[in-house]
Design a protein around this motif. Sequence first.
Motif, mmCIF file in Angstrom:
data_model
loop_
_atom_site.group_PDB
_atom_site.id
_atom_site.type_symbol
_atom_site.label_atom_id
_atom_site.label_comp_id
_atom_site.label_asym_id
_atom_site.label_seq_id
_atom_site.Cartn_x
_atom_site.Cartn_y
_atom_site.Cartn_z
ATOM 1 N N ALA A 19 0.828 -1.209 0.000
ATOM 2 C CA ALA A 19 0.000 0.000 0.000
ATOM 3 C C ALA A 19 0.861 1.259 0.000
ATOM 4 C CB ALA A 19 -0.928 0.000 1.211
ATOM 5 N N GLY A 20 1.903 1.249 0.818
ATOM 6 C CA GLY A 20 2.785 2.409 0.887
ATOM 7 C C GLY A 20 3.552 2.627 -0.403
ATOM 8 N N SER A 21 4.018 1.545 -1.001
ATOM 9 C CA SER A 21 4.746 1.658 -2.267
ATOM 10 C C SER A 21 3.852 2.237 -3.354
ATOM 11 C CB SER A 21 5.266 0.288 -2.704
ATOM 12 O OG SER A 21 6.212 -0.189 -1.783
ATOM 13 N N LYS A 23 1.352 4.288 -2.906
ATOM 14 C CA LYS A 23 1.184 5.720 -2.640
ATOM 15 C C LYS A 23 2.443 6.507 -2.999
ATOM 16 C CE LYS A 23 -2.157 5.024 1.047
ATOM 17 N NZ LYS A 23 -2.056 3.604 1.398
ATOM 18 N N LEU A 24 3.600 5.883 -2.875
ATOM 19 C CA LEU A 24 4.849 6.563 -3.200
ATOM 20 C C LEU A 24 5.109 6.640 -4.704
ATOM 21 C CD1 LEU A 24 7.238 5.135 -0.456
ATOM 22 C CD2 LEU A 24 6.465 7.506 -0.694
ATOM 23 N N LEU A 31 -4.125 7.259 -8.165
ATOM 24 C CA LEU A 31 -4.700 6.667 -6.958
ATOM 25 C C LEU A 31 -6.209 6.898 -6.903
ATOM 26 C CD1 LEU A 31 -1.940 7.670 -4.384
ATOM 27 C CD2 LEU A 31 -2.388 5.378 -5.276
ATOM 28 N N LYS A 48 2.270 11.141 -0.151
ATOM 29 C CA LYS A 48 3.604 10.528 -0.185
ATOM 30 C C LYS A 48 4.100 10.266 1.236
ATOM 31 C CE LYS A 48 3.904 10.783 -4.668
ATOM 32 N NZ LYS A 48 3.387 9.680 -5.425
ATOM 33 N N GLY A 51 2.455 7.194 2.512
ATOM 34 C CA GLY A 51 3.096 6.039 1.879
ATOM 35 C C GLY A 51 4.442 5.719 2.493
ATOM 36 N N GLU A 54 3.998 4.137 5.887
ATOM 37 C CA GLU A 54 3.556 2.749 5.763
ATOM 38 C C GLU A 54 4.724 1.836 5.404
ATOM 39 O OE1 GLU A 54 -1.125 3.432 4.525
ATOM 40 O OE2 GLU A 54 0.333 3.014 2.943
ATOM 41 N N VAL A 55 5.563 2.260 4.482
ATOM 42 C CA VAL A 55 6.721 1.444 4.091
ATOM 43 C C VAL A 55 7.703 1.324 5.255
ATOM 44 C CG1 VAL A 55 8.742 1.345 2.576
ATOM 45 C CG2 VAL A 55 6.491 1.877 1.617
#
Length: 126
Positions: A19-21, A23-24, A31, A48, A51, A54-55
């Motif tokens: 999910a984070g990737s 968003k990045l 999105l 960002k 994201g 999250e990562v």
Amino acid sequence: MNVFLWIVAALLAVAFAAAGSMKLTKSKADLAGQGMGWVEDFSPGVIKLIGALEVLAAVGLVVPPLVGVVPVLAPLAALGLVLLMVGALITHARRKETPMVVVNLVLAALAIVVVVGRFGPEQFTA
């Protein structure tokens, strides 16, 4: 219990890394086009940042205990995910996106299991 906590942490790590990737690497418009209408409420920079958090949390859930360096970061990363999910829950509730509220509750509950388990009975020992 230790194996269970590892499985939950790994599942959370995979989910949040993905999910984070996304968003990045994707634009706000991409999105939004993929059904993430909530991005309209935030600037590209904030998206960002979410994201990246999250990562980082995904990495923090598994890497520190795996390599034995500052393993207390794992429950702290899980706690960070709980906070992110509270923010996500509030955002989706305001937008009346009930299915996403349920997803946020489930992810928060799993992260709470890791926090309680790793700060409590199944702490990583040095």
